[in-house]
Design an enzyme around this catalytic site. Structure first.
Site, PDB file in Angstrom:
ATOM      1  N   ARG A 295      36.808  70.822  91.638  1.00 51.58           N
ATOM      2  CA  ARG A 295      37.951  70.052  92.123  1.00 51.58           C
ATOM      3  C   ARG A 295      38.528  70.645  93.397  1.00 51.58           C
ATOM      4  O   ARG A 295      38.643  71.861  93.538  1.00 51.58           O
ATOM      5  CB  ARG A 295      39.028  70.061  91.031  1.00 51.58           C
ATOM      6  CG  ARG A 295      40.263  69.281  91.403  1.00 51.58           C
ATOM      7  CD  ARG A 295      41.098  69.053  90.186  1.00 51.58           C
ATOM      8  NE  ARG A 295      42.017  70.156  89.951  1.00 51.58           N
ATOM      9  CZ  ARG A 295      43.081  70.066  89.153  1.00 51.58           C
ATOM     10  NH1 ARG A 295      43.325  68.964  88.502  1.00 51.58           N
ATOM     11  NH2 ARG A 295      43.866  71.097  88.998  1.00 51.58           N
TER      12      ARG A 295
ATOM     13  N   LYS B 167      44.459  63.194  82.680  1.00 51.32           N
ATOM     14  CA  LYS B 167      45.715  62.541  82.274  1.00 51.32           C
ATOM     15  C   LYS B 167      46.334  61.709  83.401  1.00 51.32           C
ATOM     16  O   LYS B 167      46.811  60.610  83.168  1.00 51.32           O
ATOM     17  CB  LYS B 167      46.758  63.586  81.865  1.00 51.32           C
ATOM     18  CG  LYS B 167      46.523  64.242  80.539  1.00 51.32           C
ATOM     19  CD  LYS B 167      47.775  64.969  80.066  1.00 51.32           C
ATOM     20  CE  LYS B 167      48.373  65.937  81.070  1.00 51.32           C
ATOM     21  NZ  LYS B 167      47.515  67.117  81.353  1.00 51.32           N
TER      22      LYS B 167
ATOM     23  N   ARG C 194      42.104  75.262  95.063  1.00 55.37           N
ATOM     24  CA  ARG C 194      43.225  76.119  94.684  1.00 55.37           C
ATOM     25  C   ARG C 194      42.725  77.345  93.950  1.00 55.37           C
ATOM     26  O   ARG C 194      41.710  77.296  93.250  1.00 55.37           O
ATOM     27  CB  ARG C 194      44.206  75.347  93.790  1.00 55.37           C
ATOM     28  CG  ARG C 194      44.777  74.125  94.477  1.00 55.37           C
ATOM     29  CD  ARG C 194      45.909  73.560  93.678  1.00 55.37           C
ATOM     30  NE  ARG C 194      45.595  73.529  92.240  1.00 55.37           N
ATOM     31  CZ  ARG C 194      46.415  73.051  91.335  1.00 55.37           C
ATOM     32  NH1 ARG C 194      47.587  72.583  91.673  1.00 55.37           N
ATOM     33  NH2 ARG C 194      46.076  73.040  90.064  1.00 55.37           N
TER      34      ARG C 194
ATOM     35  N   ARG D 237      44.129  79.377  82.170  1.00 52.93           N
ATOM     36  CA  ARG D 237      45.031  78.218  82.036  1.00 52.93           C
ATOM     37  C   ARG D 237      44.747  77.474  80.746  1.00 52.93           C
ATOM     38  O   ARG D 237      45.663  76.984  80.082  1.00 52.93           O
ATOM     39  CB  ARG D 237      44.844  77.263  83.221  1.00 52.93           C
ATOM     40  CG  ARG D 237      45.503  77.756  84.490  1.00 52.93           C
ATOM     41  CD  ARG D 237      44.929  77.066  85.711  1.00 52.93           C
ATOM     42  NE  ARG D 237      45.203  75.632  85.722  1.00 52.93           N
ATOM     43  CZ  ARG D 237      44.503  74.760  86.455  1.00 52.93           C
ATOM     44  NH1 ARG D 237      43.489  75.158  87.185  1.00 52.93           N
ATOM     45  NH2 ARG D 237      44.830  73.487  86.444  1.00 52.93           N
TER      46      ARG D 237
ATOM     47  N   ARG E 134      54.880  70.316  77.489  1.00 48.72           N
ATOM     48  CA  ARG E 134      53.811  71.315  77.354  1.00 48.72           C
ATOM     49  C   ARG E 134      54.114  72.316  76.251  1.00 48.72           C
ATOM     50  O   ARG E 134      53.236  73.041  75.810  1.00 48.72           O
ATOM     51  CB  ARG E 134      53.630  72.065  78.681  1.00 48.72           C
ATOM     52  CG  ARG E 134      53.076  71.193  79.782  1.00 48.72           C
ATOM     53  CD  ARG E 134      52.521  72.038  80.923  1.00 48.72           C
ATOM     54  NE  ARG E 134      51.811  71.200  81.875  1.00 48.72           N
ATOM     55  CZ  ARG E 134      52.367  70.651  82.951  1.00 48.72           C
ATOM     56  NH1 ARG E 134      53.636  70.851  83.207  1.00 48.72           N
ATOM     57  NH2 ARG E 134      51.663  69.886  83.775  1.00 48.72           N
TER      58      ARG E 134
END
Ligand SMILES: [Zn+2]
Length: 225
Positions: free
Chosen positions: A127, A13, A156, A167, A88
């Site tokens: 990532r 996004k 992370r 998630r 969200r």
């Protein structure tokens, strides 16, 4: 034109928001960025948000919406904006609608960037993120150096596969009802298949926005204006 971007973490996004912003000549407003900026600049809303953050609490939607309202009424957003990360949950969609109405605006278009969960797990676990400026990188090892600010890249905790699945589950549970909410309120939602090269996804998004025409004839080549 006010465009709301929806999509799971890892769907690209942010990248698409940047590209659409350039193509359409309207700013990208990423909620995380404007929140950080307001805190950094010590605006009234920023100080309010910081009080929550200092206590380790989530910043409430009402404060975030106030910060968004400040940005949306600035001259930069006169022609519209691309909102990334603003919605969200259903209450956030409702809150955004009410806030925009107060300033005489409305959501014109919702783009839902969709990618299969397995592909997202693959993408996100590859990532790394700059510990300085938070820029995400794909396929770069932890410990590499950020091109933008020279800080180190780290993986992370929530980009570990188990955390990613979690998630995604939260995303599906919260955001599927948002799509229905927009459709029930007669707002145009376009689902964009985002499991494709970045350029292709941008073309699909522009087409959904009516900004890119499909050429008639053999091969149905996509043409840019
Ligand atoms: Zn950086």
């Amino acid at each position: 034109m006010i465009i709301v971007l929806l999509g799971p973490p890892g769907a690209g996004k942010g990248t698409q928001a940047d590209r659409l912003s350039t193509k359409l000549g309207i700013p990208k407003i990423a909620t995380g960025d404007v929140l950080r900026a307001a805190v950094r600049d010590g605006t009234k809303r920023g100080r309010e948000a910081k009080a929550y953050m200092d206590r380790g609490d989530l910043v409430p939607d009402s404060v975030i919406l106030g910060i968004l309202q400040d940005v949306m009424t600035s001259p930069a957003a006169k022609k519209g904006a691309i909102l990334d990360g603003a919605v969200r949950t259903v209450p956030q969609a409702e809150g955004l609608g009410t806030m925009l109405k107060e300033i005489g605006k409305k959501v014109d278009k919702v783009l839902l960037f969709d990618v299969d969960d397995e592909e997202l797990v693959k993408r996100l676990s590859g990532r790394t993120v700059c510990e300085g400026c938070q820029t995400p990188y794909m396929g770069r090892e932890p410990g590499s150096i950020c091109e933008k600010c020279g800080h180190k890249l780290v993986r992370r905790k929530d980009d570990e596969p188990e955390a990613i699945r979690n998630r995604l589950e939260v995303y599906r549970r919260q955001t599927a009802p948002v799509v229905d909410w927009y459709r029930n309120h007669k707002m145009s939602v376009s689902r964009i298949d985002a499991d494709a090269p970045v350029d292709t996804v941008t073309s699909r998004a522009l087409k959904a926005l009516g900004r890119e025409k499909r050429e008639e004839g053999r091969g149905k080549r996509e043409v840019r204006k």
